[in-house]
Write an enzyme that holds these catalytic residues in place. Structure first.
Site, PDB file in Angstrom:
ATOM      1  N   ASP A 230      43.853  44.374  47.305  1.00 11.72           N
ATOM      2  CA  ASP A 230      45.110  43.604  46.423  1.00 11.72           C
ATOM      3  C   ASP A 230      46.248  43.299  47.399  1.00 11.72           C
ATOM      4  OD1 ASP A 230      46.490  42.771  44.126  1.00 11.72           O
ATOM      5  OD2 ASP A 230      47.793  44.652  44.229  1.00 11.72           O
TER       6      ASP A 230
ATOM      7  N   ASP B 164      47.192  49.130  44.586  1.00 10.32           N
ATOM      8  CA  ASP B 164      48.229  50.066  44.084  1.00 10.32           C
ATOM      9  C   ASP B 164      48.351  51.054  42.857  1.00 10.32           C
ATOM     10  OD1 ASP B 164      48.459  48.288  41.952  1.00 10.32           O
ATOM     11  OD2 ASP B 164      50.483  47.269  42.556  1.00 10.32           O
TER      12      ASP B 164
ATOM     13  N   ASP C 178      45.117  47.881  39.086  1.00  6.33           N
ATOM     14  CA  ASP C 178      43.906  47.712  39.499  1.00  6.33           C
ATOM     15  C   ASP C 178      42.791  48.559  39.150  1.00  6.33           C
ATOM     16  OD1 ASP C 178      44.780  45.494  41.126  1.00  6.33           O
ATOM     17  OD2 ASP C 178      45.724  46.762  42.478  1.00  6.33           O
TER      18      ASP C 178
END
Length: 644
Positions: free
Chosen positions: A332, A538, A542
């Site tokens: 990410d 994080d 996600d």
């Protein structure tokens, strides 16, 4: 050493001294047997007891049974030899038990060292919480008894027992037990704090936001304590292997003791029972699978313990093993490779505004004035971009100078600042106002500013890339990662700019959470059958992708419940270099595991063959069992040695 380990050490010393003295004592027959029986029982009574209890409970074939049968058989064979006028080799039976106990002690000390490494993490468990009574004195209570919303007091040197928000005081917190990093974290009133950190300097009053059982410290401890429940495939294989291997070698030893002698009798030759029984007993001692049964779990346990000391929490040895086989890493962007903190990186004032500012507002540079007007215009907004403008301005804003504020969602804000009409927003706002604006073409969010109906310039706001991110990507490639990919919901320009900065192989931008899952599915379909894909996020937004990847890694998860629950591996600080470190730990651990398997099975196979044909005696058997175990354990302990 523990008391139990010291007790075993004293028994080893006593048995060894008696073993050294007895050869000089003139004794034969049953007297000699009785004398050697003393050190044998001193060193081996607990093994005999465990073997007997195992038989009673139906768990016959284990290392205790092998040692008991081999040594009792050796002692009885010694009596047989003495009765026939030969030299009874009682010393070998005692030596097998003595060296086995030395190996067991060595293994216990090694496991203790590994446990102490994890117990350093266990030190984060708080013993009490301070609650202030009506008289102002502090009462220590069990953290489990503290209700949500209670104000607790944490003095310098004490652990924060429960997650909460600081209501009074400021201090520096030592987070090293959680993150492995020594740099203190500053907190003040209004700041969130998590349990497990140590208050270094000032007194803090904290209003709890969770129950103790739901606090960060409890979740982390539960994670570490249960990590041994999730075994690697290699561990499960060794456990299954030992389950079939041990009875197989017992039956093989029985066959070796009986069949050759029976064949000799049938052929009219002397049976040679003692010769083949000695070989069978030697075969049993050699075959003991201690080296594998002990060293393989110890290797994984050491790897998990060493990683936890570096602020890397692995939920099980299966994930440690899977990480070693990872060839694709997907990231990410925001909060993982970047700090997730928006900052003003450029202020551009148009030539027209520079001329206007020089004439109408000569108190500063045109860029400074442009930033000031934008900050004042955005002063009533709580949007992250507005906050970044106010932070960049860095001075106190007198909101009485701002009137007629109008905010239009998806466009921007217009206001009157010190009598001048100012507009701050995106290109759509400028188009709505009929003002031509200049596009920068740079990565980041552009805030266009117009003053008195004329274009004044733009302010570029960018998410800051983490200092270690570029080195982390390079370190992953050095560790054999085939492809690094970034998935983000940000604009294409921003995503490609960050990817180019960091040296990523592939980038996909403007993705929704569902699109990220689809992108990971596509990457999973393209990888090899023995290759793994790790997703690093994080841990907050996600969760679907973390759970879909072969390995989910939560980055910067200090205090994030979502991260701790969704990920397989949790990196407790914001340093992406920890991922490369975790990969090095996993590969070193797996390499040591394979070394021990090949070494132990190779030596045992060789010695078993030599023992069956009578070349290997009981002393070689002792090396094949205890010697191999000690060397394998020594090798496994290397998993604890982590070079950061």
């Amino acid at each position: 050493m523990t008391k139990k380990q010291k007790k075993i050490l004293y028994r080893i010393i006593m048995a060894a001294v008696l073993m050294a003295v007895l050869p000089f004592v003139p004794a034969e027959g049953y007297l000699k047997f009785a004398l050697y029986l003393i050190p044998y029982l001193i060193i081996g009574y607990d093994i005999l007891r465990k073997a007997f209890l195992g038989i009673l409970h139906g768990e016959v074939f284990d290392e205790n049974f092998l040692m008991a049968v081999a040594t009792v058989g050796a002692m009885l064979l010694g009596i047989y030899q003495e009765a026939r006028g030969m030299e009874g080799e009682f010393a070998e039976g005692v030596a097998v038990m003595l060296f086995y106990q030395i190996g067991e002690l060595f293994q216990a000390v090694a496991v203790g060292k590994s446990r102490r490494n994890i117990s350093a993490l266990m030190d984060i468990r708080p013993d009490y919480a301070n609650i202030e009574d009506e008289n102002g004195s502090l009462e220590q209570v069990d953290p489990d008894d503290v209700e949500v919303g209670t104000v607790i007091v944490v003095r310098p040197g004490e652990k924060i027992p429960i997650d909460g928000v600081v209501t009074e005081g400021s201090s520096a917190l030592n987070t090293s037990a959680l993150t492995g990093e020594s740099v203190p974290r500053e907190v003040c009133a209004g700041g969130e704090v998590i349990s497990g950190c140590v208050n270094i300097s000032g007194l803090l009053r904290i209003r709890t936001t969770k129950e103790f059982g739901e606090s960060t410290v409890s979740k982390i401890l539960d994670l570490v304590e249960n990590s041994s429940m999730k075994k690697a495939r290699t561990e499960n294989f060794i456990t299954k292997f030992a389950r079939y291997y041990t009875p197989a070698v017992c039956y093989a030893a029985l066959a070796l003791a009986v069949i050759p002698s029976v064949v000799n009798l049938i052929m009219g030759n002397p049976a040679q029972w003692s010769t083949w029984v000695i070989r069978a007993l030697t075969f049993l001692v050699i075959s003991c699978p201690c080296a594998l049964v002990i060293s393989i779990p110890l290797s994984f346990f050491g790897g998990i313990g060493g990683a936890s000391a570096c602020g890397i929490l692995v939920k099980g040895s299966n994930y440690l093993e899977a990480l070693a086989r990872t060839k694709y890493v997907v990231f990410d962007k925001t909060g993982t490779l970047t700090k997730g903190v928006f900052r003003v990186t450029e202020v551009y004032a148009s030539p027209e505004f520079e001329a206007y500012a020089a004439e109408a507002m000569p108190e500063g540079e045109a860029g400074e004035i442009l930033l000031k007007l934008a900050a004042y215009t955005e002063s009533y907004s709580g949007h992250p971009i507005s906050r970044s403008l106010k932070e960049a301005y860095g001075q106190e804003i007198d909101k009485t100078r701002v009137t007629d504020v109008e905010e239009t969602g998806g466009y921007g804000i217009t206001a009157v600042v010190e009598g001048r009409k100012v507009a701050a927003g995106n290109a759509r706002l400028m188009g709505k106002l009929g003002i031509a604006c200049q596009e920068s073409g740079k990565a980041g969010t552009i805030v266009h500013v117009a003053v008195e109906g004329r274009y004044a310039g733009y302010i570029l706001i960018s998410d800051v890339v983490k200092e270690q991110a570029k080195d982390a990507i390079a370190a992953l490639k050095e560790n054999g990662i085939k492809k690094t990919v970034m998935l983000t919901g940000d604009s294409r320009a921003t995503a490609e700019y960050v990817a180019a900065q960091l040296g990523l192989d592939q980038v996909r931008s403007e993705l929704l959470p569902g699109d990220k899952v689809a992108a990971v599915e596509e990457l999973l379909a393209g990888k090899g059958p023995k290759e793994n894909l790790a997703f690093v996020g994080d841990g907050i937004n996600d969760a679907p992708v973390l759970s879909r990847a072969d390995i989910g890694v939560a980055m910067g998860a200090l205090g994030s419940d979502a991260a701790i629950e969704a990920a397989d591996i949790v990196l407790m600080d914001d340093n992406p270099m920890k991922l490369a470190l975790a990969m090095r730990i996993s590969r070193k651990c797996l390499r040591i595991v394979y070394e021990n398997i090949v070494f132990a099975l190779g030596v045992k196979a060789l010695c078993l063959g030599l023992g069956a044909v009578g070349i290997a005696n009981m002393w070689i058997a002792i090396f094949a069992d205890v010697g191999v175990m000690v060397l394998a354990v020594l090798n496994a302990v290397r998993c604890l040695q982590i070079k950061k």
